[in-house]
Write an enzyme that holds these catalytic residues in place. Structure first.
Site, PDB file in Angstrom:
ATOM      1  N   LYS A 122       0.806  -1.218   0.000  1.00 46.60           N
ATOM      2  CA  LYS A 122       0.000   0.000   0.000  1.00 46.60           C
ATOM      3  C   LYS A 122       0.838   1.265   0.000  1.00 46.60           C
ATOM      4  CE  LYS A 122      -4.490  -1.480   1.459  1.00 46.60           C
ATOM      5  NZ  LYS A 122      -5.473  -1.594   2.530  1.00 46.60           N
ATOM      6  N   LYS A 206      -4.324  -9.036  -7.971  1.00 43.70           N
ATOM      7  CA  LYS A 206      -5.601  -9.147  -7.273  1.00 43.70           C
ATOM      8  C   LYS A 206      -6.610  -8.116  -7.799  1.00 43.70           C
ATOM      9  CE  LYS A 206      -5.822  -7.327  -3.158  1.00 43.70           C
ATOM     10  NZ  LYS A 206      -5.748  -6.949  -1.751  1.00 43.70           N
ATOM     11  N   LYS A 209      -9.921  -2.382  -5.307  1.00 45.55           N
ATOM     12  CA  LYS A 209     -10.560  -1.062  -5.367  1.00 45.55           C
ATOM     13  C   LYS A 209      -9.585  -0.009  -5.874  1.00 45.55           C
ATOM     14  CE  LYS A 209     -13.006  -1.877  -1.014  1.00 45.55           C
ATOM     15  NZ  LYS A 209     -13.027  -1.635   0.406  1.00 45.55           N
TER      16      LYS A 209
HETATM   17  P1  TYM Z   1     -11.180  -4.645   2.576  1.00 43.00           P
HETATM   18  O1  TYM Z   1     -12.276  -3.665   2.643  1.00 43.00           O
HETATM   19  O2  TYM Z   1      -9.941  -4.271   1.847  1.00 43.00           O
HETATM   20  O3  TYM Z   1     -11.711  -6.003   1.953  1.00 43.00           O
HETATM   21  C1  TYM Z   1     -12.920  -6.567   2.384  1.00 43.00           C
HETATM   22  C2  TYM Z   1     -12.932  -8.069   2.169  1.00 43.00           C
HETATM   23  O4  TYM Z   1     -12.821  -8.389   0.770  1.00 43.00           O
HETATM   24  C3  TYM Z   1     -11.792  -9.348   0.588  1.00 43.00           C
HETATM   25  N1  TYM Z   1     -11.180  -9.149  -0.735  1.00 43.00           N
HETATM   26  C4  TYM Z   1     -11.066 -10.095  -1.678  1.00 43.00           C
HETATM   27  N2  TYM Z   1     -11.443 -11.391  -1.676  1.00 43.00           N
HETATM   28  C5  TYM Z   1     -11.207 -12.093  -2.815  1.00 43.00           C
HETATM   29  N3  TYM Z   1     -10.613 -11.564  -3.925  1.00 43.00           N
HETATM   30  C6  TYM Z   1     -10.211 -10.272  -3.947  1.00 43.00           C
HETATM   31  N4  TYM Z   1      -9.654  -9.752  -5.039  1.00 43.00           N
HETATM   32  C7  TYM Z   1     -10.447  -9.472  -2.784  1.00 43.00           C
HETATM   33  N5  TYM Z   1     -10.192  -8.175  -2.467  1.00 43.00           N
HETATM   34  C8  TYM Z   1     -10.653  -7.992  -1.210  1.00 43.00           C
HETATM   35  C9  TYM Z   1     -10.812  -9.091   1.724  1.00 43.00           C
HETATM   36  O5  TYM Z   1     -10.003 -10.218   1.967  1.00 43.00           O
HETATM   37  C10 TYM Z   1     -11.759  -8.788   2.864  1.00 43.00           C
HETATM   38  O6  TYM Z   1     -12.247 -10.000   3.426  1.00 43.00           O
HETATM   39  N6  TYM Z   1      -8.382  -5.644   6.501  1.00 43.00           N
HETATM   40  C11 TYM Z   1      -9.742  -5.929   6.036  1.00 43.00           C
HETATM   41  C12 TYM Z   1     -10.791  -5.181   6.843  1.00 43.00           C
HETATM   42  C13 TYM Z   1     -10.843  -5.574   8.300  1.00 43.00           C
HETATM   43  C14 TYM Z   1     -11.165  -6.835   8.836  1.00 43.00           C
HETATM   44  C15 TYM Z   1     -11.110  -6.683  10.248  1.00 43.00           C
HETATM   45  C16 TYM Z   1     -11.478  -8.060   8.256  1.00 43.00           C
HETATM   46  C17 TYM Z   1     -10.616  -4.733   9.344  1.00 43.00           C
HETATM   47  N7  TYM Z   1     -10.774  -5.408  10.516  1.00 43.00           N
HETATM   48  C18 TYM Z   1     -11.352  -7.766  11.099  1.00 43.00           C
HETATM   49  C19 TYM Z   1     -11.723  -9.134   9.125  1.00 43.00           C
HETATM   50  C20 TYM Z   1     -11.662  -8.970  10.519  1.00 43.00           C
HETATM   51  C21 TYM Z   1      -9.814  -5.618   4.556  1.00 43.00           C
HETATM   52  O7  TYM Z   1      -8.966  -5.982   3.831  1.00 43.00           O
HETATM   53  O8  TYM Z   1     -10.877  -4.978   4.086  1.00 43.00           O
END
Ligand code: TYM
Length: 345
Positions: A122, A206, A209
């Site tokens: 990031k 991947k 967003k």
């Molecule tokens: P975020 O918002 O970046 O992503 C949300 C969820 O989407 C999944 N994801 C994917 N899964 C499959 N293929 C992809 N290309 C892909 N891109 C994103 C992410 O793995 C996630 O499950 N750090 C977390 C947010 C968070 C969280 C937590 C999650 C904060 N606290 C506690 C679980 C437990 C995140 O990446 O969000």
């Protein structure tokens, strides 16, 4: 990181997960997270958070953040999360997350955070310019999970390292404060063909967003026409679809599209290949586009309906926050007692 003993944790099972309100959701978020949220809600107690405190580790326009938070809550509900069964709430409405994160900042080691690949991805070359919050992001994530003693966390594969860190923090806390089994060693729930959805422009990157090309991803808000066009233009190789999974593994773009078909249809990749082996993309891509449109159309129309009534979403979020706080407060109080903080009045 440390080798961990089997957890002596004996408390109830509980699911926690979160999504950042940092932009429109895409098919990767839907398959990697939301679909699993729905599948779990009647099996275990579930908390689904909109992690706005994580979102501000990168700049968010304050005029948009609250609307984005509502939009993620709407996406949860539109995907099938039932707010009368699962708890949906905004992270910033439960200040206990930040308090536990501070304690965990003092448990986690700098060496552990230095190894987090997502921070490196990031901030790229500009580590100096990254926020301190971005560096300590995985510690807040551990606090999110352990504040509820969550035992299971459904996420995409990109979160695997953060979940390992969560287990390391729990194990070190339990060990250092001589509180065996106080925090559970949380299990990530990652399996399935939707765990790592790749970019439509590059089968080795991947779906994200933050990819500057909107053609690289399918947004939950895309209409049927946009979805079909993006799939038709998705990068592929010139060969027909293979017979075997082994051959598929050597062809990242084909593998990704077959994986999406599999996750969307509930079939295994092998059975998708049985159906399409030997066929060209001229046949496969339209079939995939129809499937994705059919599955996402009800989700995006329900999201639009919900967003037209923000007061209803706000009621769900307020009730969720109140319930989440009632679960979090005694766990934080017990944690502070263990640490030796001044007792509550
Ligand atoms: P975020 O918002 O970046 O992503 C949300 C969820 O989407 C999944 N994801 C994917 N899964 C499959 N293929 C992809 N290309 C892909 N891109 C994103 C992410 O793995 C996630 O499950 N750090 C977390 C947010 C968070 C969280 C937590 C999650 C904060 N606290 C506690 C679980 C437990 C995140 O990446 O969000």
């Amino acid at each position: 990181m440390t080798e961990q003993p089997a957890s002596p944790y004996t408390g109830p099972t509980r699911v926690f997960s979160g999504v950042q309100p940092s932009g429109a959701l895409h098919l990767g978020n839907y398959l990697g997270a939301l679909v699993k949220f729905v599948a779990l809600q009647r099996q275990m107690e579930c908390l689904y958070c909109v992690v706005d405190m994580h979102a501000i580790t990168a700049w968010q326009d304050p005029r948009l953040l609250r609307a984005q938070t509502r939009e993620i809550a709407a996406a949860y509900i539109a995907a099938g999360v039932d707010p009368s069964v699962a708890t949906i709430f905004p992270q910033s409405a439960v200040p206990e997350h930040a308090e536990l994160a501070w304690i965990f900042n003092c448990v986690a080691r700098v060496g552990w955070l230095d190894r987090m690949t997502q921070f490196k991805d990031k901030c790229g070359k500009d580590k100096e310019g990254a926020s301190v919050g971005l560096y300590t992001y995985p510690v807040l994530q551990a606090a999110d999970i352990l504040l509820y003693k969550a035992t299971h966390v459904p996420v995409g594969e990109d979160q695997k390292q953060h979940l390992e860190l969560t287990r390391d923090i729990a194990a070190k806390f339990n060990h250092d404060f001589d509180a065996p089994g106080f925090f559970p060693l949380t299990e990530p729930l990652i399996e399935g063909p939707g765990a790592r959805v790749m970019s439509l422009r590059d089968g080795t990157a991947k779906m994200s967003k933050s990819d500057p090309s909107d053609q690289s991803r399918i947004n939950l808000t895309d209409d049927a026409d946009a979805i079909s066009k993006k799939i038709r233009r998705a990068k592929t190789d010139p060969l027909p679809l293979p017979e075997t999974l082994d051959e598929l593994k050597t062809r990242p773009e084909a593998d990704n599209l077959v994986g999406i078909y599999s996750a969307m249809s509930g079939q295994t990749k092998a059975s998708v290949l049985e159906q399409f082996a030997g066929q060209g993309y001229g046949v496969f891509k339209p079939a995939l586009a129809d499937l994705v449109v059919e599955r996402l159309a009800p989700v995006s129309s329900e999201m639009r309906r919900l967003m037209a009534d923000p007061a209803e979403i706000d009621r769900v979020l307020a009730a969720g926050a109140e319930h989440a706080r009632s679960l979090a407060a005694p766990i934080l109080a017990a944690t502070k007692e263990i640490v030796g903080f001044w007792p509550a009045a």
